[in-house]
Design a protein around this motif. Structure first.
Motif, PDB file in Angstrom:
ATOM      1  N   THR A  50       0.822  -1.211   0.000  1.00  0.00           N
ATOM      2  CA  THR A  50       0.000   0.000   0.000  1.00  0.00           C
ATOM      3  C   THR A  50       0.855   1.260   0.000  1.00  0.00           C
ATOM      4  O   THR A  50       0.472   2.274  -0.584  1.00  0.00           O
ATOM      5  CB  THR A  50      -0.946   0.003   1.217  1.00  0.00           C
ATOM      6  OG1 THR A  50      -1.792  -1.146   1.144  1.00  0.00           O
ATOM      7  CG2 THR A  50      -1.812   1.252   1.244  1.00  0.00           C
ATOM      8  N   GLN A  51       2.043   1.199   0.609  1.00  0.00           N
ATOM      9  CA  GLN A  51       2.916   2.372   0.644  1.00  0.00           C
ATOM     10  C   GLN A  51       3.317   2.817  -0.757  1.00  0.00           C
ATOM     11  O   GLN A  51       3.455   4.013  -1.033  1.00  0.00           O
ATOM     12  CB  GLN A  51       4.168   2.092   1.487  1.00  0.00           C
ATOM     13  CG  GLN A  51       4.994   3.330   1.798  1.00  0.00           C
ATOM     14  CD  GLN A  51       4.195   4.365   2.589  1.00  0.00           C
ATOM     15  OE1 GLN A  51       3.611   4.061   3.616  1.00  0.00           O
ATOM     16  NE2 GLN A  51       4.146   5.599   2.090  1.00  0.00           N
ATOM     17  N   LYS A  52       3.480   1.861  -1.658  1.00  0.00           N
ATOM     18  CA  LYS A  52       3.818   2.207  -3.051  1.00  0.00           C
ATOM     19  C   LYS A  52       2.689   3.015  -3.676  1.00  0.00           C
ATOM     20  O   LYS A  52       2.916   3.975  -4.410  1.00  0.00           O
ATOM     21  CB  LYS A  52       4.059   0.934  -3.858  1.00  0.00           C
ATOM     22  CG  LYS A  52       5.244   0.108  -3.380  1.00  0.00           C
ATOM     23  CD  LYS A  52       5.341  -1.203  -4.154  1.00  0.00           C
ATOM     24  CE  LYS A  52       6.456  -2.079  -3.602  1.00  0.00           C
ATOM     25  NZ  LYS A  52       6.524  -3.398  -4.309  1.00  0.00           N
ATOM     26  N   LEU A  53       1.446   2.608  -3.376  1.00  0.00           N
ATOM     27  CA  LEU A  53       0.282   3.329  -3.879  1.00  0.00           C
ATOM     28  C   LEU A  53       0.226   4.729  -3.272  1.00  0.00           C
ATOM     29  O   LEU A  53      -0.007   5.723  -3.975  1.00  0.00           O
ATOM     30  CB  LEU A  53      -0.994   2.553  -3.540  1.00  0.00           C
ATOM     31  CG  LEU A  53      -2.321   3.171  -3.978  1.00  0.00           C
ATOM     32  CD1 LEU A  53      -2.497   3.043  -5.483  1.00  0.00           C
ATOM     33  CD2 LEU A  53      -3.496   2.495  -3.264  1.00  0.00           C
ATOM     34  N   LEU A  54       0.453   4.813  -1.963  1.00  0.00           N
ATOM     35  CA  LEU A  54       0.409   6.109  -1.284  1.00  0.00           C
ATOM     36  C   LEU A  54       1.482   7.048  -1.810  1.00  0.00           C
ATOM     37  O   LEU A  54       1.234   8.242  -2.021  1.00  0.00           O
ATOM     38  CB  LEU A  54       0.574   5.907   0.226  1.00  0.00           C
ATOM     39  CG  LEU A  54      -0.474   5.027   0.927  1.00  0.00           C
ATOM     40  CD1 LEU A  54      -0.223   5.008   2.427  1.00  0.00           C
ATOM     41  CD2 LEU A  54      -1.887   5.498   0.629  1.00  0.00           C
ATOM     42  N   LYS A  62      -0.835   7.792   7.868  1.00  0.00           N
ATOM     43  CA  LYS A  62      -0.190   6.649   8.509  1.00  0.00           C
ATOM     44  C   LYS A  62      -0.976   5.364   8.268  1.00  0.00           C
ATOM     45  O   LYS A  62      -2.184   5.386   8.079  1.00  0.00           O
ATOM     46  CB  LYS A  62      -0.070   6.899  10.020  1.00  0.00           C
ATOM     47  CG  LYS A  62       0.886   8.028  10.386  1.00  0.00           C
ATOM     48  CD  LYS A  62       0.984   8.179  11.906  1.00  0.00           C
ATOM     49  CE  LYS A  62       1.951   9.293  12.280  1.00  0.00           C
ATOM     50  NZ  LYS A  62       2.043   9.456  13.764  1.00  0.00           N
ATOM     51  N   GLN A  63      -0.247   4.243   8.297  1.00  0.00           N
ATOM     52  CA  GLN A  63      -0.862   2.943   8.090  1.00  0.00           C
ATOM     53  C   GLN A  63      -0.743   2.063   9.338  1.00  0.00           C
ATOM     54  O   GLN A  63       0.133   2.279  10.177  1.00  0.00           O
ATOM     55  CB  GLN A  63      -0.167   2.190   6.958  1.00  0.00           C
ATOM     56  CG  GLN A  63      -0.252   2.791   5.586  1.00  0.00           C
ATOM     57  CD  GLN A  63       0.322   1.828   4.566  1.00  0.00           C
ATOM     58  OE1 GLN A  63      -0.293   0.813   4.231  1.00  0.00           O
ATOM     59  NE2 GLN A  63       1.517   2.131   4.074  1.00  0.00           N
ATOM     60  N   ILE A  64      -1.616   1.063   9.391  1.00  0.00           N
ATOM     61  CA  ILE A  64      -1.511  -0.015  10.367  1.00  0.00           C
ATOM     62  C   ILE A  64      -1.840  -1.313   9.628  1.00  0.00           C
ATOM     63  O   ILE A  64      -2.723  -1.331   8.769  1.00  0.00           O
ATOM     64  CB  ILE A  64      -2.475   0.204  11.562  1.00  0.00           C
ATOM     65  CG1 ILE A  64      -2.252  -0.861  12.636  1.00  0.00           C
ATOM     66  CG2 ILE A  64      -3.926   0.216  11.118  1.00  0.00           C
ATOM     67  CD1 ILE A  64      -3.033  -0.598  13.922  1.00  0.00           C
ATOM     68  N   SER A  65      -1.094  -2.362   9.909  1.00  0.00           N
ATOM     69  CA  SER A  65      -1.330  -3.622   9.203  1.00  0.00           C
ATOM     70  C   SER A  65      -2.639  -4.259   9.665  1.00  0.00           C
ATOM     71  O   SER A  65      -2.972  -4.238  10.845  1.00  0.00           O
ATOM     72  CB  SER A  65      -0.169  -4.593   9.429  1.00  0.00           C
ATOM     73  OG  SER A  65      -0.082  -4.956  10.797  1.00  0.00           O
ATOM     74  N   PHE A  66      -3.371  -4.808   8.711  1.00  0.00           N
ATOM     75  CA  PHE A  66      -4.628  -5.497   9.020  1.00  0.00           C
ATOM     76  C   PHE A  66      -4.791  -6.611   7.999  1.00  0.00           C
ATOM     77  O   PHE A  66      -5.202  -6.376   6.865  1.00  0.00           O
ATOM     78  CB  PHE A  66      -5.811  -4.524   8.963  1.00  0.00           C
ATOM     79  CG  PHE A  66      -7.131  -5.155   9.310  1.00  0.00           C
ATOM     80  CD1 PHE A  66      -7.405  -5.565  10.603  1.00  0.00           C
ATOM     81  CD2 PHE A  66      -8.105  -5.354   8.339  1.00  0.00           C
ATOM     82  CE1 PHE A  66      -8.619  -6.151  10.930  1.00  0.00           C
ATOM     83  CE2 PHE A  66      -9.320  -5.938   8.645  1.00  0.00           C
ATOM     84  CZ  PHE A  66      -9.571  -6.343   9.951  1.00  0.00           C
TER      85      PHE A  66
END
Length: 292
Positions: A50-54, A62-66
């Motif tokens: 997802t960071q690549k998309l962001l 910020k992200q959190i794994s789910f």
């Protein structure tokens, strides 16, 4: 019964279900980008992916794994943040959240906590393949990934082979040939099928033909990319399915088998409950995926 007014101010946060591209970044919607920028946190299936998309869309949230391995421990944390007023976006690696990806459990937890769940429309591999398949697009059944175990797999395809509607499956490249072999045995070699792979990408490809023809194609091709399998429905279904086969199925599929044989849903649920020595409410909850 519960009624949700999605955009009414309640003091609680909102869970946004945000679709991401299934291959082509150009399919990201303006609304999805704006939502990911505005929320307090993004719950992502794979934060690295997802960071690549962001990064591409200059989103700094910020992200959190789910993901499937930490779902239960994360739900409590996410609900607490939502209760405190934080908006959260949930994304999978590609396509719509909850479709063959984590998310359904979080949605249910939000509903129980009376937290608004807002879905955004966007890319979906199954529907994308369906409309270009050349096979009747409606009615259809979305099945996703078939069971891996031999017994469960055979029982499932035996039931599915009788369905008159088009069926959508997902499959990984290393399992495609085996799955097509199982489908051909249950559905027959002449049942029409379309494979879609690398959807929305440069090497997008559709393979259309009978199960026998498409299975032969897999033996002469290097299989890469995730596949969507679109199978035509049975034009002459056999309504009677053996009681032994039905009894071996999970409760929801037992109910579906009864419906397939002509029973209405209420009668089907009552029949399955009696056959299994269970209360009708237990079967009703299982069929409708409700928690007690």
């Amino acid at each position: 019964m519960q009624t949700q007014s999605s955009f009414k101010t309640t003091g609680k946060g909102t869970l946004f279900l945000v679709p991401t591209p299934i291959g082509n970044l150009g399919d990201m919607t303006y609304r999805a980008i704006d939502t990911l920028k505005s929320v307090a946190l993004i719950a992502a299936e794979d934060t690295r992916n997802t960071q690549k998309l962001l990064n591409h869309f200059e989103i700094e949230t910020k992200q959190i794994s789910f993901h499937e391995h930490n779902t239960q421990q994360r739900i409590e944390t996410l609900i607490e943040k939502l209760e405190a007023g934080d908006d959260i976006a949930q994304v999978s690696d590609a396509g719509m959240p909850s479709i063959s990806d984590p998310g359904h459990e979080l949605v249910k937890a939000c509903i129980i906590a009376d937290i608004a769940v807002v879905p955004l429309p966007g890319a979906n591999a199954g529907i994308t393949a369906l409309i270009a398949s050349g096979i009747t697009p409606q009615p259809f059944t979305f099945y996703g990934f078939l069971p891996r175990k031999g017994k469960e797999l055979n029982e499932s395809v035996t039931l599915l082979a009788q369905k008159p509607e088009t069926i959508i499956f997902y499959e990984a490249p290393h399992r495609l040939k085996k799955t097509l072999q199982v489908l051909m045995t249950a559905f027959g070699p002449e049942r029409q099928v379309t494979l879609g792979r690398e959807l929305t990408k440069k090497f997008e490809e559709f393979i259309r033909g009978s199960l026998k023809e498409v299975l032969a194609w897999t033996s002469a091709t290097e299989l890469r990319g995730e596949f969507v399998i679109i199978v035509a429905g049975n034009p002459t279904p056999i309504m009677k399915i053996s009681e032994k086969t039905v009894a071996a199925l999970p409760l929801p599929e037992q109910v579906e088998a009864q419906i397939q044989q002509g029973a209405n849903p209420n009668v089907a649920i009552k029949t399955v409950a009696k056959a299994n020595g269970l209360k009708k409410q237990v079967v009703y909850n299982a069929y409708h995926e409700l928690t007690e």
